[in-house]
Design a protein around this motif. Sequence first.
Motif, short mmCIF file in Angstrom:
data_model
loop_
_atom_site.label_atom_id
_atom_site.label_comp_id
_atom_site.label_asym_id
_atom_site.label_seq_id
_atom_site.Cartn_x
_atom_site.Cartn_y
_atom_site.Cartn_z
N SER A 134 0.85 -1.19 0.00
CA SER A 134 0.00 0.00 0.00
C SER A 134 0.89 1.25 0.00
O SER A 134 2.06 1.19 0.35
N PRO A 135 0.34 2.40 -0.38
CA PRO A 135 1.13 3.64 -0.35
C PRO A 135 1.66 3.96 1.05
O PRO A 135 2.81 4.40 1.20
N GLU A 136 0.85 3.72 2.07
CA GLU A 136 1.29 3.97 3.45
C GLU A 136 2.47 3.07 3.82
O GLU A 136 3.44 3.51 4.42
N GLY A 137 2.37 1.79 3.45
CA GLY A 137 3.44 0.84 3.74
C GLY A 137 4.72 1.16 2.99
O GLY A 137 5.81 1.09 3.54
N GLU A 138 4.57 1.50 1.71
CA GLU A 138 5.75 1.84 0.92
C GLU A 138 6.45 3.07 1.48
O GLU A 138 7.69 3.12 1.51
N ASP A 139 5.70 4.06 1.94
CA ASP A 139 6.29 5.25 2.55
C ASP A 139 7.01 4.90 3.85
O ASP A 139 8.12 5.39 4.10
N ALA A 140 6.41 4.06 4.67
CA ALA A 140 7.01 3.67 5.95
C ALA A 140 8.30 2.88 5.72
O ALA A 140 9.31 3.10 6.39
N ILE A 141 8.29 1.98 4.74
CA ILE A 141 9.48 1.19 4.42
C ILE A 141 10.59 2.08 3.87
O ILE A 141 11.74 1.94 4.25
N ALA A 142 10.24 3.02 3.01
CA ALA A 142 11.23 3.95 2.48
C ALA A 142 11.83 4.80 3.59
O ALA A 142 13.04 5.07 3.59
N GLN A 143 11.02 5.21 4.55
CA GLN A 143 11.51 6.00 5.67
C GLN A 143 12.47 5.18 6.54
O GLN A 143 13.50 5.69 6.98
N ILE A 144 12.17 3.92 6.77
CA ILE A 144 13.03 3.04 7.55
C ILE A 144 14.37 2.87 6.84
O ILE A 144 15.45 2.97 7.47
N LEU A 145 14.34 2.64 5.53
CA LEU A 145 15.58 2.44 4.78
C LEU A 145 16.41 3.72 4.70
O LEU A 145 17.63 3.67 4.80
N SER A 146 15.75 4.86 4.56
CA SER A 146 16.51 6.12 4.48
C SER A 146 17.12 6.47 5.84
O SER A 146 18.23 7.01 5.90
N ALA A 147 16.45 6.14 6.93
CA ALA A 147 17.02 6.39 8.25
C ALA A 147 18.20 5.47 8.53
O ALA A 147 19.15 5.86 9.22
N ALA A 148 18.19 4.27 7.97
CA ALA A 148 19.28 3.32 8.18
C ALA A 148 20.52 3.75 7.42
O ALA A 148 21.65 3.52 7.86
N VAL A 149 20.34 4.37 6.27
CA VAL A 149 21.47 4.81 5.44
C VAL A 149 22.13 6.04 6.04
O VAL A 149 23.34 6.19 6.00
N ALA A 150 21.33 6.91 6.65
CA ALA A 150 21.86 8.17 7.19
C ALA A 150 22.68 7.98 8.43
O ALA A 150 22.88 7.09 9.06
#
Length: 71
Positions: A55-71
Amino acid sequence: MKKKKGLAAPYAQLTKDIRFEGTYEVFVPVPERIKPHRVPLQFESEAAAQSWIHSPEGEDAIAQILSAAVA
């Protein structure tokens, strides 16, 4: 031809926590981390968890988790 090793896709798994017995949770594999990141949501069925992942909500949450892990 060599296979490219990439990051595994997010997946749903039965909850191991006895307080939420019978529910499912979503895990997101993160680069440079041994254990996958657990999304702090509980789902009544595996189908509900899988639909949340796509879902759009899930994809946004997953993208946020991955971007926080990279930073």
